[in-house]
Design a protein around this motif. Sequence first.
Motif, PDB file in Angstrom:
ATOM      1  N   ARG A   1       8.815   3.278   9.984  1.00 11.18           N
ATOM      2  CA  ARG A   1       8.152   4.397  10.459  1.00 11.18           C
ATOM      3  C   ARG A   1       7.414   4.980   9.226  1.00 11.18           C
ATOM      4  O   ARG A   1       6.213   5.605   9.500  1.00 11.18           O
ATOM      5  CB  ARG A   1       8.837   5.354  11.279  1.00 11.18           C
ATOM      6  CG  ARG A   1       8.107   6.392  11.948  1.00 11.18           C
ATOM      7  CD  ARG A   1       7.217   5.875  13.067  1.00 11.18           C
ATOM      8  NE  ARG A   1       6.319   6.971  13.687  1.00 11.18           N
ATOM      9  CZ  ARG A   1       6.833   7.987  14.610  1.00 11.18           C
ATOM     10  NH1 ARG A   1       7.965   7.918  15.070  1.00 11.18           N
ATOM     11  NH2 ARG A   1       5.645   8.855  15.179  1.00 11.18           N
ATOM     12  N   ALA A   2       8.202   5.122   8.277  1.00 10.49           N
ATOM     13  CA  ALA A   2       7.325   5.765   6.996  1.00 10.49           C
ATOM     14  C   ALA A   2       6.468   4.864   6.264  1.00 10.49           C
ATOM     15  O   ALA A   2       5.189   5.409   6.245  1.00 10.49           O
ATOM     16  CB  ALA A   2       8.595   5.981   5.748  1.00 10.49           C
ATOM     17  N   VAL A   3       6.547   3.698   6.331  1.00 14.49           N
ATOM     18  CA  VAL A   3       5.460   2.693   5.961  1.00 14.49           C
ATOM     19  C   VAL A   3       4.075   2.925   6.883  1.00 14.49           C
ATOM     20  O   VAL A   3       2.871   2.868   6.623  1.00 14.49           O
ATOM     21  CB  VAL A   3       5.837   1.287   6.077  1.00 14.49           C
ATOM     22  CG1 VAL A   3       4.565   0.252   5.571  1.00 14.49           C
ATOM     23  CG2 VAL A   3       6.926   1.096   4.628  1.00 14.49           C
TER      24      VAL A   3
ATOM     25  N   ARG B   1       0.797  -1.161   0.050  1.00 16.71           N
ATOM     26  CA  ARG B   1       0.102   0.025   0.009  1.00 16.71           C
ATOM     27  C   ARG B   1       0.813   1.328   0.078  1.00 16.71           C
ATOM     28  O   ARG B   1       0.600   2.287  -0.512  1.00 16.71           O
ATOM     29  CB  ARG B   1      -0.831  -0.074   1.369  1.00 16.71           C
ATOM     30  CG  ARG B   1      -1.922   1.257   1.285  1.00 16.71           C
ATOM     31  CD  ARG B   1      -2.990   1.132   2.247  1.00 16.71           C
ATOM     32  NE  ARG B   1      -3.679  -0.266   2.180  1.00 16.71           N
ATOM     33  CZ  ARG B   1      -3.427  -1.521   3.005  1.00 16.71           C
ATOM     34  NH1 ARG B   1      -2.315  -1.298   3.683  1.00 16.71           N
ATOM     35  NH2 ARG B   1      -3.942  -2.594   2.521  1.00 16.71           N
ATOM     36  N   PHE B   2       2.034   1.432   0.806  1.00 18.39           N
ATOM     37  CA  PHE B   2       2.879   2.318   0.776  1.00 18.39           C
ATOM     38  C   PHE B   2       3.453   2.542  -0.561  1.00 18.39           C
ATOM     39  O   PHE B   2       3.463   3.731  -1.239  1.00 18.39           O
ATOM     40  CB  PHE B   2       4.045   2.023   1.922  1.00 18.39           C
ATOM     41  CG  PHE B   2       5.186   3.076   1.628  1.00 18.39           C
ATOM     42  CD1 PHE B   2       5.113   4.048   2.394  1.00 18.39           C
ATOM     43  CD2 PHE B   2       6.281   2.915   0.876  1.00 18.39           C
ATOM     44  CE1 PHE B   2       6.310   4.981   2.642  1.00 18.39           C
ATOM     45  CE2 PHE B   2       7.432   3.749   0.639  1.00 18.39           C
ATOM     46  CZ  PHE B   2       7.351   4.814   1.750  1.00 18.39           C
ATOM     47  N   LEU B   3       3.737   1.505  -1.437  1.00 16.21           N
ATOM     48  CA  LEU B   3       4.357   1.732  -2.840  1.00 16.21           C
ATOM     49  C   LEU B   3       3.263   2.061  -3.611  1.00 16.21           C
ATOM     50  O   LEU B   3       3.552   2.964  -4.236  1.00 16.21           O
ATOM     51  CB  LEU B   3       5.072   0.373  -3.444  1.00 16.21           C
ATOM     52  CG  LEU B   3       6.245  -0.104  -2.534  1.00 16.21           C
ATOM     53  CD1 LEU B   3       6.432  -1.554  -2.890  1.00 16.21           C
ATOM     54  CD2 LEU B   3       7.355   0.807  -2.401  1.00 16.21           C
ATOM     55  N   ALA B   4       1.890   1.848  -3.467  1.00 16.94           N
ATOM     56  CA  ALA B   4       0.937   2.057  -4.344  1.00 16.94           C
ATOM     57  C   ALA B   4       0.621   3.628  -4.105  1.00 16.94           C
ATOM     58  O   ALA B   4       0.524   4.067  -5.211  1.00 16.94           O
ATOM     59  CB  ALA B   4      -0.269   1.304  -4.081  1.00 16.94           C
TER      60      ALA B   4
ATOM     61  N   LEU C   1       2.534   6.296   6.394  1.00 15.67           N
ATOM     62  CA  LEU C   1       1.792   6.504   5.376  1.00 15.67           C
ATOM     63  C   LEU C   1       0.458   5.630   5.286  1.00 15.67           C
ATOM     64  O   LEU C   1      -0.639   5.992   4.455  1.00 15.67           O
ATOM     65  CB  LEU C   1       2.642   6.251   3.998  1.00 15.67           C
ATOM     66  CG  LEU C   1       1.881   6.783   2.477  1.00 15.67           C
ATOM     67  CD1 LEU C   1       1.198   8.058   2.649  1.00 15.67           C
ATOM     68  CD2 LEU C   1       3.064   6.596   1.481  1.00 15.67           C
ATOM     69  N   ASN C   2       0.529   4.586   5.776  1.00 10.15           N
ATOM     70  CA  ASN C   2      -0.630   3.625   5.923  1.00 10.15           C
ATOM     71  C   ASN C   2      -1.687   4.067   6.907  1.00 10.15           C
ATOM     72  O   ASN C   2      -3.013   4.091   6.226  1.00 10.15           O
ATOM     73  CB  ASN C   2       0.039   1.976   6.348  1.00 10.15           C
ATOM     74  CG  ASN C   2       0.292   1.301   5.364  1.00 10.15           C
ATOM     75  OD1 ASN C   2      -0.666   0.232   4.883  1.00 10.15           O
ATOM     76  ND2 ASN C   2       1.356   1.241   4.874  1.00 10.15           N
ATOM     77  N   ARG C   3      -1.435   4.901   7.884  1.00  9.48           N
ATOM     78  CA  ARG C   3      -2.384   5.417   8.804  1.00  9.48           C
ATOM     79  C   ARG C   3      -2.914   6.642   8.296  1.00  9.48           C
ATOM     80  O   ARG C   3      -4.029   6.933   8.541  1.00  9.48           O
ATOM     81  CB  ARG C   3      -1.569   5.605  10.163  1.00  9.48           C
ATOM     82  CG  ARG C   3      -1.163   4.513  10.917  1.00  9.48           C
ATOM     83  CD  ARG C   3      -2.397   3.830  11.705  1.00  9.48           C
ATOM     84  NE  ARG C   3      -1.830   2.758  12.267  1.00  9.48           N
ATOM     85  CZ  ARG C   3      -1.431   2.903  13.734  1.00  9.48           C
ATOM     86  NH1 ARG C   3      -1.602   4.125  14.271  1.00  9.48           N
ATOM     87  NH2 ARG C   3      -1.125   1.819  14.499  1.00  9.48           N
ATOM     88  N   ARG C   4      -2.087   7.101   7.339  1.00 12.41           N
ATOM     89  CA  ARG C   4      -2.659   8.480   6.551  1.00 12.41           C
ATOM     90  C   ARG C   4      -2.822   8.241   4.914  1.00 12.41           C
ATOM     91  O   ARG C   4      -2.906   9.216   4.502  1.00 12.41           O
ATOM     92  CB  ARG C   4      -1.777   9.507   6.761  1.00 12.41           C
ATOM     93  CG  ARG C   4      -1.514   9.956   8.503  1.00 12.41           C
ATOM     94  CD  ARG C   4      -2.883  10.557   8.887  1.00 12.41           C
ATOM     95  NE  ARG C   4      -2.656  10.830  10.359  1.00 12.41           N
ATOM     96  CZ  ARG C   4      -3.248  10.019  11.274  1.00 12.41           C
ATOM     97  NH1 ARG C   4      -3.762   8.960  11.014  1.00 12.41           N
ATOM     98  NH2 ARG C   4      -3.169  10.385  12.640  1.00 12.41           N
TER      99      ARG C   4
ATOM    100  N   ALA D   1      11.126  -9.141   7.675  1.00 12.34           N
ATOM    101  CA  ALA D   1      11.827  -8.843   8.587  1.00 12.34           C
ATOM    102  C   ALA D   1      12.632  -7.744   8.566  1.00 12.34           C
ATOM    103  O   ALA D   1      13.076  -6.897   9.427  1.00 12.34           O
ATOM    104  CB  ALA D   1      12.390  -9.908   9.277  1.00 12.34           C
ATOM    105  N   TRP D   2      13.246  -7.604   7.425  1.00  8.71           N
ATOM    106  CA  TRP D   2      14.387  -6.539   6.916  1.00  8.71           C
ATOM    107  C   TRP D   2      13.716  -4.980   7.138  1.00  8.71           C
ATOM    108  O   TRP D   2      14.264  -4.049   7.419  1.00  8.71           O
ATOM    109  CB  TRP D   2      14.758  -6.469   5.543  1.00  8.71           C
ATOM    110  CG  TRP D   2      13.658  -6.381   4.314  1.00  8.71           C
ATOM    111  CD1 TRP D   2      12.857  -7.549   3.875  1.00  8.71           C
ATOM    112  CD2 TRP D   2      12.893  -5.137   3.977  1.00  8.71           C
ATOM    113  NE1 TRP D   2      11.907  -6.977   2.988  1.00  8.71           N
ATOM    114  CE2 TRP D   2      11.897  -5.740   3.107  1.00  8.71           C
ATOM    115  CE3 TRP D   2      13.265  -3.922   3.919  1.00  8.71           C
ATOM    116  CZ2 TRP D   2      11.195  -4.830   2.201  1.00  8.71           C
ATOM    117  CZ3 TRP D   2      12.393  -3.158   3.354  1.00  8.71           C
ATOM    118  CH2 TRP D   2      11.520  -3.574   2.698  1.00  8.71           C
ATOM    119  N   LEU D   3      12.416  -4.891   7.031  1.00 10.80           N
ATOM    120  CA  LEU D   3      11.667  -3.573   7.131  1.00 10.80           C
ATOM    121  C   LEU D   3      12.086  -3.078   8.600  1.00 10.80           C
ATOM    122  O   LEU D   3      12.008  -2.048   9.083  1.00 10.80           O
ATOM    123  CB  LEU D   3      10.090  -3.534   6.714  1.00 10.80           C
ATOM    124  CG  LEU D   3       9.265  -2.252   7.021  1.00 10.80           C
ATOM    125  CD1 LEU D   3       9.994  -1.305   5.884  1.00 10.80           C
ATOM    126  CD2 LEU D   3       7.880  -2.626   6.590  1.00 10.80           C
TER     127      LEU D   3
END
Length: 387
Positions: free
Chosen positions: A255-257, A10-13, A260-263, A245-247
Amino acid sequence: MRNRYLDLLRFLAIVRVVVYHVTGWATLTLVFPAMSVMFALAGSLMAASLTRSGPAAVGRRLRRLLPSLWVLAVVFVPAMLFTGLPLSPRVLLWLFPIADPPANHWGALALSIIWYLRDYLWFVFASPIAFWLFRRAPLPTLLAPYLLLVTIEVGIYPAPPVLREFGLYFGAWLLGFAHHAGMLRRLSGWLLYPSALALAVAGGVWIVGHPGPRGYDLNDNHLGNALWSAAFILIVLGRAPAGIAWLSRSRLADRAVTVLNRRALTVYLWHMPFVVALTPLVDVVGWSHQDPVGLAIRVLLVFALVGLVTLAVGWVEDVAARRRPELIPGGSTGPARAPDAAEPCVEADAGSPARSRAGSGGRVTDRAAVPAQRAAEEPASIDLNAG
């Protein structure tokens, strides 16, 4: 437990949609068909909601979707009324956009992304019946939107625009149903990869044979878009990793993911007005769409301006989700609240909760016996129907 892989998709989209609307690069639609991916994620979450709550999930989904739209309408509808928009009962569509709400000359450009909410509402209303059909006849139900789109595109059935949208994006929504049910995960590589390849080839051939005004932009080609996007979704959801897990090892990226998901709904609704507002910079400053530095600056400016608006009104998404409002999401160290499964795909908290993860990765929660934009800103124009 959240599915961070879906959060990352979703972040990438969302990032892809914003960058595409600033740059107008048609290649981005082929590399990552973002709108279809978002509808697929929404379909998966809607299936999880219906499994858990039945038709009541429709009301909860609307509760999550509409407040952020109302905030946008409070700002822009009066501005459009003062600048020439006639006052009529159709203005009420800004409260519940089951059809395109009215807009004046500049609002039609800045707010053209409302098409996504219009389609989303129709898909939510159709989901209880579609889910009932899917649980009893999954494959015919999955194929139905694509067959409808084929009959429309080859001229057999001159359908109204709303049915064409069902053919294009409801197919992705139903692939989300299949993801929730575990059907995509259970497909063997011998079936999944040839199927995806066949869809991609068919979509590519149709796109090459029917180029649009911007060449090979998916948003100009409904059937090519549907087939190409279906192939993409089969791969990214059918072979979704168990975890990423790398994220979590990168605090900034993680935190960025989360933010952006929450907003995501706020970012989606507000980015296009800033894209339109900054377009005159092309002439004033002399930045062309072939100037990578100018484009990069415009992308950064759009994200910066959207970030400011998100700080101001993004908390509405928390209130709609019945979460404790946060200025910047993801900073709370207290016990996490269980996410509501009735959340729109573009919304922030739309990572799969434990129940929907079970449907796509482990035990199938569905009782059925199923197999185990468009608003693109371009150098000289802005397309009102791209994403």
